[in-house]
Design an enzyme around this catalytic site. Structure first.
Site, PDB file in Angstrom:
ATOM      1  N   TYR A 661      12.923  74.570 -31.538  1.00 45.49           N
ATOM      2  CA  TYR A 661      13.903  73.508 -31.376  1.00 45.49           C
ATOM      3  C   TYR A 661      13.794  72.550 -32.550  1.00 45.49           C
ATOM      4  CZ  TYR A 661      14.140  74.919 -26.421  1.00 45.49           C
ATOM      5  OH  TYR A 661      14.296  75.611 -25.257  1.00 45.49           O
ATOM      6  N   ALA A 663      15.767  68.657 -34.167  1.00 44.86           N
ATOM      7  CA  ALA A 663      16.513  67.482 -33.738  1.00 44.86           C
ATOM      8  C   ALA A 663      18.007  67.764 -33.671  1.00 44.86           C
ATOM      9  CB  ALA A 663      16.242  66.317 -34.690  1.00 44.86           C
ATOM     10  N   VAL A 667      16.867  77.382 -32.329  1.00 40.09           N
ATOM     11  CA  VAL A 667      16.729  78.587 -33.142  1.00 40.09           C
ATOM     12  C   VAL A 667      16.348  79.760 -32.241  1.00 40.09           C
ATOM     13  CG1 VAL A 667      15.625  79.628 -35.151  1.00 40.09           C
ATOM     14  CG2 VAL A 667      15.985  77.153 -35.077  1.00 40.09           C
ATOM     15  N   LYS A 681      20.441  80.030 -35.928  1.00 38.90           N
ATOM     16  CA  LYS A 681      20.346  78.589 -35.693  1.00 38.90           C
ATOM     17  C   LYS A 681      21.659  78.103 -35.102  1.00 38.90           C
ATOM     18  CE  LYS A 681      18.046  75.892 -38.315  1.00 38.90           C
ATOM     19  NZ  LYS A 681      17.501  75.029 -39.395  1.00 38.90           N
ATOM     20  N   ASP A 778      15.644  66.549 -46.894  1.00 37.62           N
ATOM     21  CA  ASP A 778      14.865  66.560 -45.645  1.00 37.62           C
ATOM     22  C   ASP A 778      13.646  67.465 -45.797  1.00 37.62           C
ATOM     23  OD1 ASP A 778      14.266  65.734 -43.123  1.00 37.62           O
ATOM     24  OD2 ASP A 778      15.604  67.124 -42.099  1.00 37.62           O
TER      25      ASP A 778
END
Length: 980
Positions: A661, A663, A667, A681, A778
């Site tokens: 998982y 945010a 998946v 995903k 990110d």
């Protein structure tokens, strides 16, 4: 006659020379086999030297052995540097046979046992560093025989007993560092009569006695640190005579009495007296100490007002007065301390208002005024402190409203206004402080609705609005708080129903909404909050049934009390009936539920049937009226598959195929017809912009190929849900292996280093070699995936915007994860390549320490900075790294690199190409094109004395290659907080 004596004289010369040569050959004069045997004796004492000292094989040329430096003429051993090699065992007495030894560095190992008395036989020794080991027992008196010794560093061991007074007999001793041991007894007064002593570090022991007036006899002493002992008595009246002191730290002892007036004669940069039992007033004369950079008088029993003359300290960056009994007002003159970055006045008895003059402190980073008796409003010009990161006024009597100008505080991460008398509405502008991780407005008198803009605080970890008079609904926008862990809005007048968007909060640990007027049913989507451990919805007007999801069964009955229309299913006898909740369901109700379920099932089957029927396209549109989504194939291994195939192979994305998982996604694992596995995903939210624009971006991402990037195989975009198809990675994410609950696989040093290299190379490709260039935005350990060989692959770069080939590579698209985000983003709201470099530095710290980037209130980067400030960074190394690394010097270099990556100013950070190159240089010699060598003679020649090390950490970078050395020189030493 003379001619007759000549042959005898000649033979006498031959005999004398022969004897001298024989003595030299046997080691009597310097080098030779004698010192080689002594070195082998030293090796025999180490318990695990086989790998680290593999070339110590007893061969003839001991001067070529690792860590050994010899005299070029006599071949006598001059230096022994075996630092950070993870060596165990003990220091052998054989070291005393090395009579010419001048330099010994064994720091950062795991050596145990006692320091051998034979160390005193190394009569030429000038430098001895045994710090960072597990040595125990007394400090041997034989060390006092080392008359040439200049630096003695024994810190961070387990040494016991008193400090030998005979150390005062070492005439050339400049540095004495015995910190962080278990030493007892008094500080020998004779130590203070060593005329050349410059550095005295005794912190973190159990020393007793008092501070001697003789401490000021040392005219060259600049560093005096006895922090964290059991010293008693008072500060000597003669303290003003210590004119050479630059650092004076006597904190955390049991010193009592008043601060002497003549302390103002000192010219110290750091004066740290906190954590004692000091009484009386703060002497005004301290305001004349113009050299002060740090003044810490906190956690004592000081009384009286804060002297206004402290405002003259124009170079002071840190002022800590918290935890005393100070009274009076906050002097407006403190606003003249232009360099002030930390001002902590909390936990005193201060009155009056917050002076508006504090708004002039442009460099202020933390302002803590909590737990005083302050009144009045918050000055509006506090918003001029644009560098402010933490603002805490908890527990005062402040009133008025929150200044709207607070939205200018873009660097603010912590805002605590709780337990005051603030009124009015919560300004919607708070939602513009995008880096807030803690917002606490509890125990005030705020009214009106909860601003929906708070949902824009995507980095928020804790939100506390409890004990106010707030009304209106819980904003649905709170579903955007993807990082939030605690939401407490209890004891207000909130109404309306609970928004189902709260089910998107994957990190939510506590949801506290009791004592409000909420109505409606508990959203079933809350069952998706898998991290939820604390739920309180009691005393509202909720109805319906509590969700029967598995994770809801752990909540006690008390979580749902006071909701007369709410049905709670009891799953064991512990819930009971004593609280008046409805727990019995009639047979009629059960029959209705079953009938409703059958009808719902029929409707669902009909909907599925219609969905699978082919539908014509709407004229002039590229979108079908209805029908299955199309599957865009980007790699040949998916060419024979359709969307329906993927659904069939995963049983319509059944839960049993879930492998993770995030945010923003779930998946799944899918095994294709060919037998190859891929990761599917499923994004939670739809793409907000042009669908065609999103497809174009994904097609661009799918064309990118690199061995350290996760390849995008295809995608499917539709109202049914957005699916992305990626490489499947057998070993999951780096986050799972470092922090996951199972931690089945232990990552040794070599594996961690290869992971760092792979991730760096992947990111360097995105920044420098990809067309178009891409900012990831990110970078974090959960986005670094590992294949079956633990090779690193960077994922999720598809969500980044492509960087055009222009001079500027900045972007305003907001992304990132708390703990990894570049602080510069708080100031500019813009991310660039150097923002990725910062995030990678945090990942590197995770690899080195095994710790999370953010864990509860702990921040990994701040932890390492504090340890860097104390020169104890290596204490944070993960135990698995310590056990498996044979050269801890490499780990120190990796720490240096991580701290370079996380420097405050982006221009001071390296590029990812440079980062990848330096990491490659740390790989084992077998993986390098040229073997690494270490020039210890250069180290010996450049050994820096303590007097030259003020504020710096001396670390041998080694001679990996000239370019790497130039790179490190370019960015400088980083184990100093002033350079972060």
């Amino acid at each position: 006659m003379a001619a007759a004596r000549a042959p005898w004289l000649w033979w006498w010369v031959v005999v004398v020379v022969g004897v001298a040569v024989a003595e030299a050959a046997s080691g009597g004069g310097g080098g030779g086999d004698g010192e080689g045997k002594a070195l082998m004796g030293v090796k025999a004492g180490f318990g695990n030297a086989a790998n680290a000292l593999v070339d110590w094989d007893g061969g003839a040329d001991h001067c070529a052995w690792r860590g050994v430096t010899c005299d070029n003429a006599s071949f006598a051993v001059l230096a022994l540097n075996l630092s950070n090699l993870n060596l165990g065992g003990e220091i052998s007495p054989a070291i005393g046979e090395l009579k010419n030894l001048q330099f010994v560095d064994l720091k950062g190992n795991k050596l145990t046992g006692q320091i051998p008395d034979e160390i005193g036989d190394c009569i030429s020794l000038k430098y001895l560093d045994l710090s960072g080991n597990l040595l125990y027992g007394d400090i041997p008196f034989s060390i006092s025989k080392l008359k040439q010794l200049e630096e003695l560093i024994l810190k961070n061991n387990q040494l016991t007993g008193p400090i030998p007074s005979t150390l005062s007999q070492i005439p050339n001793l400049k540095t004495l560092d015995l910190a962080q041991n278990q030493l007892t007894g008094d500080i020998p007064r004779l130590i203070y009569w060593n005329e050349v002593l410059q550095y005295l570090g005794l912190r973190g022991n159990s020393l007793t006695g008092t501070l001697s007036p003789d401490m000021c006899q040392l005219t060259g002493l600049w560093y005096f640190d006895v922090r964290g002992n059991n010293l008693t008595g008072t500060i000597p009246e003669s303290i003003g005579n210590c004119t050479s002191f630059e650092i004076l730290d006597i904190s955390y002892n049991q010193i009592s009495g008043e601060i002497p007036y003549n302390i103002g004669f000192l010219q110290v940069a750091t004066l740290s007296l906190q954590g004692n039992r000091l009484t009386g007033k703060i002497p005004d004369v301290i305001g004349l100490m113009q050299a002060l950079a740090v003044l810490d008088l906190s956690e004592n029993e000081l009384v009286g007002p804060i002297p206004s003359i402290l405002g003259n300290l124009s170079y002071t960056g840190k002022l800590y007065l918290h935890g005393n009994k100070l009274t009076g007002v906050i002097p407006p003159e403190l606003g003249n301390m232009s360099k002030l970055s930390y001002l902590q006045l909390n936990d005193n008895e201060l009155v009056g208002t917050i002076p508006a003059e504090l708004g002039k402190l442009e460099e202020l980073f933390e302002l803590n005024l909590a737990n005083n008796n302050l009144q009045g409003p918050i000055p509006a010009n506090i918003s001029s402190c644009t560098a402010l990161n933490k603002f805490n006024v908890y527990g005062n009597k402040l009133n008025g409203s929150i200044p709207a100008g607070f939205q200018k505080l873009e660097s603010l991460t912590y805002l605590n206004l709780s337990s005051n008398n603030f009124k009015g509405n919560i300004p919607s502008e708070l939602g513009h402080i995008i880096n807030l991780d803690t917002l606490d407005l509890s125990y005030n008198e705020f009214s009106g609705p909860v601003p929906a803009t708070i949902g824009d605080l995507e980095h928020l970890l804790e939100l506390n609005l409890s004990k106010n008079h707030l009304d209106g609904p819980v904003p649905a926008e709170f579903g955007n708080l993807r990082s939030v862990q605690v939401i407490d809005m209890s004891n207000n007048n909130l109404s309306g129903s609970l928004p189902e968007e709260l089910g998107q909060l994957q990190n939510l640990d506590s949801l506290i909404l009791n004592n409000n007027n909420l109505v409606g049913e508990i959203p079933a989507q809350l069952a998706n909050c898998f991290s939820l451990n604390n739920l309180n919805l009691s005393y509202n007007n909720l109805s319906g049934h509590v969700p029967m999801a598995k994770n809801f069964s752990k909540f006690p009955m008390e979580s749902f009390l006071g909701n007369p229309l709410l049905h709670v299913y009891c799953q064991d006898s512990s819930c009971g009936h004593s609280h008046g909740q409805r727990v019995n369901i009639s047979k009629t109700a059960i029959a209705c539920i079953i009938l409703g379920f059958i009808i719902l099932l029929c409707v669902l089957l009909l909907a599925i049937y219609k969905t699978n029927q082919p539908q014509p396209l709407v004229k002039g549109s590229d979108k079908p009226v209805q029908g299955p989504p199309k599957l865009v194939v980007l790699q040949m291994d998916m060419a024979i598959h359709t969307y329906e195939d993927i659904m069939r192979l995963t049983e319509n994305l059944s839960e049993k195929y879930i492998i993770g998982y995030g945010a923003s996604s779930t998946v799944y694992k899918c095994e294709l017809k060919s037998g190859k596995a891929i990761a599917v995903k499923r994004l939670y939210s739809q793409y907000n912009h042009s669908l065609r624009e999103f497809e174009t971006e994904l097609e661009t991402i799918g064309s990118i190929r690199h061995r350290n990037l996760v390849s995008l195989h295809g995608f499917s975009l539709s109202p049914h849900g957005n699916l992305l198809f990626y490489d499947y990675m057998e070993n999951g994410s780096l986050w799972d292996l470092l922090h996951g609950p199972s931690k089945k696989v232990k990552l040794n040093w070599d594996t961690r280093l290869r992971i760092a290299v792979g991730a760096a190379q992947g990111l360097a490709y995105l920044h420098h070699d990809c067309n178009p260039r891409i900012i990831h935005r990110d970078v974090k350990s959960s986005n670094i995936l590992l294949d079956e060989n633990f090779e690193a692959h960077l994922s999720d770069f598809g969500i980044a915007k492509c960087v055009p080939s222009a001079k500027s590579h900045a972007s305003t698209y907001v992304l990132g994860t708390i703990g990894y985000i570049d602080p510069e983003y708080a100031r500019t709201s813009r991310l660039n390549e150097k923002s990725d470099v910062y995030s990678f530095g945090i990942v590197l710290l995770e690899l080195l320490t095994g710790k999370k980037a953010v864990d509860n209130e702990s921040n990994l980067h701040q932890l390492i900075l504090s340890k860097a400030d104390d020169n104890t960074v290596m204490e944070a190394v993960d135990s698995e790294v310590s056990v498996t690394c044979t050269d801890m010097g490499l780990v120190r270099k990796a720490f240096q690199l991580a701290l370079l990556c996380t420097k405050r100013h982006p221009s001071d950070r390296p590029t990812m190409h440079e980062v990848a190159r330096v990491l490659l240089s740390l790989l084992p010699a077998s993986a390098m094109t040229t073997p690494k060598t270490v020039d210890y003679s250069r180290l010996l020649a450049s050994t820096t004395t303590a007097a030259d090390m003020r504020g710096h950490d001396v670390t041998d970078i080694g001679d990996n290659s000239s370019s790497d050395e130039q790179w490190f020189v370019r960015f400088g030493e980083v184990i100093s907080k002033h350079t972060m």
